[in-house]
Write a protein that holds these residues in place. Sequence first.
Motif, PDB file in Angstrom:
ATOM      1  N   MET A 190       3.524   2.966   4.553  1.00 54.14           N
ATOM      2  CA  MET A 190       2.551   3.030   3.472  1.00 54.14           C
ATOM      3  C   MET A 190       1.940   1.646   3.384  1.00 54.14           C
ATOM      4  O   MET A 190       2.672   0.644   3.391  1.00 54.14           O
ATOM      5  CB  MET A 190       3.225   3.398   2.144  1.00 54.14           C
ATOM      6  CG  MET A 190       3.942   4.721   2.164  1.00 54.14           C
ATOM      7  SD  MET A 190       4.717   5.111   0.571  1.00 54.14           S
ATOM      8  CE  MET A 190       3.280   5.654  -0.363  1.00 54.14           C
ATOM      9  N   GLY A 191       0.633   1.580   3.308  1.00 54.67           N
ATOM     10  CA  GLY A 191       0.034   0.263   3.347  1.00 54.67           C
ATOM     11  C   GLY A 191      -1.323   0.173   2.691  1.00 54.67           C
ATOM     12  O   GLY A 191      -1.863   1.156   2.179  1.00 54.67           O
ATOM     13  N   TRP A 192      -1.849  -1.042   2.706  1.00 55.13           N
ATOM     14  CA  TRP A 192      -3.159  -1.344   2.142  1.00 55.13           C
ATOM     15  C   TRP A 192      -4.032  -1.999   3.201  1.00 55.13           C
ATOM     16  O   TRP A 192      -3.564  -2.869   3.948  1.00 55.13           O
ATOM     17  CB  TRP A 192      -3.025  -2.281   0.946  1.00 55.13           C
ATOM     18  CG  TRP A 192      -2.370  -1.666  -0.248  1.00 55.13           C
ATOM     19  CD1 TRP A 192      -1.045  -1.726  -0.588  1.00 55.13           C
ATOM     20  CD2 TRP A 192      -3.002  -0.894  -1.271  1.00 55.13           C
ATOM     21  NE1 TRP A 192      -0.812  -1.036  -1.744  1.00 55.13           N
ATOM     22  CE2 TRP A 192      -2.002  -0.525  -2.192  1.00 55.13           C
ATOM     23  CE3 TRP A 192      -4.318  -0.486  -1.504  1.00 55.13           C
ATOM     24  CZ2 TRP A 192      -2.275   0.242  -3.330  1.00 55.13           C
ATOM     25  CZ3 TRP A 192      -4.583   0.272  -2.625  1.00 55.13           C
ATOM     26  CH2 TRP A 192      -3.567   0.634  -3.524  1.00 55.13           C
ATOM     27  N   TYR A 193      -5.273  -1.591   3.214  1.00 51.44           N
ATOM     28  CA  TYR A 193      -6.287  -2.186   4.065  1.00 51.44           C
ATOM     29  C   TYR A 193      -7.478  -2.503   3.176  1.00 51.44           C
ATOM     30  O   TYR A 193      -7.598  -1.994   2.074  1.00 51.44           O
ATOM     31  CB  TYR A 193      -6.708  -1.207   5.162  1.00 51.44           C
ATOM     32  CG  TYR A 193      -5.656  -0.975   6.213  1.00 51.44           C
ATOM     33  CD1 TYR A 193      -4.509  -0.226   5.927  1.00 51.44           C
ATOM     34  CD2 TYR A 193      -5.789  -1.491   7.499  1.00 51.44           C
ATOM     35  CE1 TYR A 193      -3.533  -0.027   6.878  1.00 51.44           C
ATOM     36  CE2 TYR A 193      -4.818  -1.286   8.470  1.00 51.44           C
ATOM     37  CZ  TYR A 193      -3.689  -0.551   8.145  1.00 51.44           C
ATOM     38  OH  TYR A 193      -2.730  -0.352   9.100  1.00 51.44           O
ATOM     39  N   ARG A 194      -8.366  -3.345   3.677  1.00 50.75           N
ATOM     40  CA  ARG A 194      -9.575  -3.650   2.917  1.00 50.75           C
ATOM     41  C   ARG A 194     -10.761  -3.792   3.850  1.00 50.75           C
ATOM     42  O   ARG A 194     -10.612  -4.080   5.028  1.00 50.75           O
ATOM     43  CB  ARG A 194      -9.387  -4.927   2.096  1.00 50.75           C
ATOM     44  CG  ARG A 194      -9.257  -6.202   2.923  1.00 50.75           C
ATOM     45  CD  ARG A 194      -8.891  -7.376   2.031  1.00 50.75           C
ATOM     46  NE  ARG A 194      -8.768  -8.615   2.795  1.00 50.75           N
ATOM     47  CZ  ARG A 194      -8.271  -9.747   2.300  1.00 50.75           C
ATOM     48  NH1 ARG A 194      -7.835  -9.789   1.043  1.00 50.75           N
ATOM     49  NH2 ARG A 194      -8.206 -10.821   3.063  1.00 50.75           N
TER      50      ARG A 194
ATOM     51  N   VAL B 283       8.655   2.379   5.446  1.00 49.62           N
ATOM     52  CA  VAL B 283       9.651   3.151   4.711  1.00 49.62           C
ATOM     53  C   VAL B 283      10.893   3.382   5.555  1.00 49.62           C
ATOM     54  O   VAL B 283      12.018   3.275   5.079  1.00 49.62           O
ATOM     55  CB  VAL B 283       9.038   4.483   4.252  1.00 49.62           C
ATOM     56  CG1 VAL B 283      10.085   5.360   3.590  1.00 49.62           C
ATOM     57  CG2 VAL B 283       7.870   4.240   3.314  1.00 49.62           C
ATOM     58  N   THR B 284      10.699   3.692   6.838  1.00 45.49           N
ATOM     59  CA  THR B 284      11.833   4.010   7.711  1.00 45.49           C
ATOM     60  C   THR B 284      12.720   2.807   7.970  1.00 45.49           C
ATOM     61  O   THR B 284      13.873   2.958   8.337  1.00 45.49           O
ATOM     62  CB  THR B 284      11.327   4.573   9.036  1.00 45.49           C
ATOM     63  OG1 THR B 284      10.328   3.704   9.559  1.00 45.49           O
ATOM     64  CG2 THR B 284      10.750   5.959   8.858  1.00 45.49           C
ATOM     65  N   GLU B 285      12.192   1.621   7.808  1.00 44.60           N
ATOM     66  CA  GLU B 285      12.968   0.400   8.062  1.00 44.60           C
ATOM     67  C   GLU B 285      13.214  -0.393   6.778  1.00 44.60           C
ATOM     68  O   GLU B 285      13.970  -1.364   6.799  1.00 44.60           O
ATOM     69  CB  GLU B 285      12.231  -0.479   9.063  1.00 44.60           C
ATOM     70  CG  GLU B 285      11.984   0.195  10.398  1.00 44.60           C
ATOM     71  CD  GLU B 285      11.021  -0.602  11.256  1.00 44.60           C
ATOM     72  OE1 GLU B 285      10.744  -1.767  10.925  1.00 44.60           O
ATOM     73  OE2 GLU B 285      10.537  -0.048  12.266  1.00 44.60           O
ATOM     74  N   ASP B 286      12.547   0.008   5.695  1.00 46.26           N
ATOM     75  CA  ASP B 286      12.656  -0.703   4.416  1.00 46.26           C
ATOM     76  C   ASP B 286      12.263  -2.166   4.563  1.00 46.26           C
ATOM     77  O   ASP B 286      12.950  -3.072   4.095  1.00 46.26           O
ATOM     78  CB  ASP B 286      14.081  -0.595   3.854  1.00 46.26           C
ATOM     79  CG  ASP B 286      14.131  -0.957   2.374  1.00 46.26           C
ATOM     80  OD1 ASP B 286      15.204  -1.380   1.898  1.00 46.26           O
ATOM     81  OD2 ASP B 286      13.090  -0.820   1.700  1.00 46.26           O
TER      82      ASP B 286
END
Length: 118
Positions: free
Chosen positions: A34-38, A53-56
């Motif tokens: 899950m992430g953010w781009y601009r 998420v899978t690696e925290d």
Amino acid sequence: QVQLAESGGGSVQSGGSLRLSCATSGLTSGIHTMGWYRQAPGKEREFVAQFRVTEDTTNYADSVKGRFTISRDSAKNTLYLQMNALKPKDSGVYYCNVYLYTRGREYWGQGTQVTVSS
């Protein structure tokens, strides 16, 4: 159906702070990142921050390290981006992104505008 909805954008002066939120729906399992781009006007969309998420684990673009913090409320399936010490070059439309490994594809929100004035 997966849906992402960003909120929290706005106009601030240089040095100010904003907290972006990305509310998600339709995400049951299989979230890889899950992430953010601009994206600034006339420029390519660029990576800002990501939560694996899978690696925290988290990682950030060099330009925002130490100023931005990505976090997640797994109970609410909501992603956040706390942005401090904002600079005019941080201005742009911020997009939420989720990659589901179970479906082998990514999803994008509609974006929220951030404007930082000097």
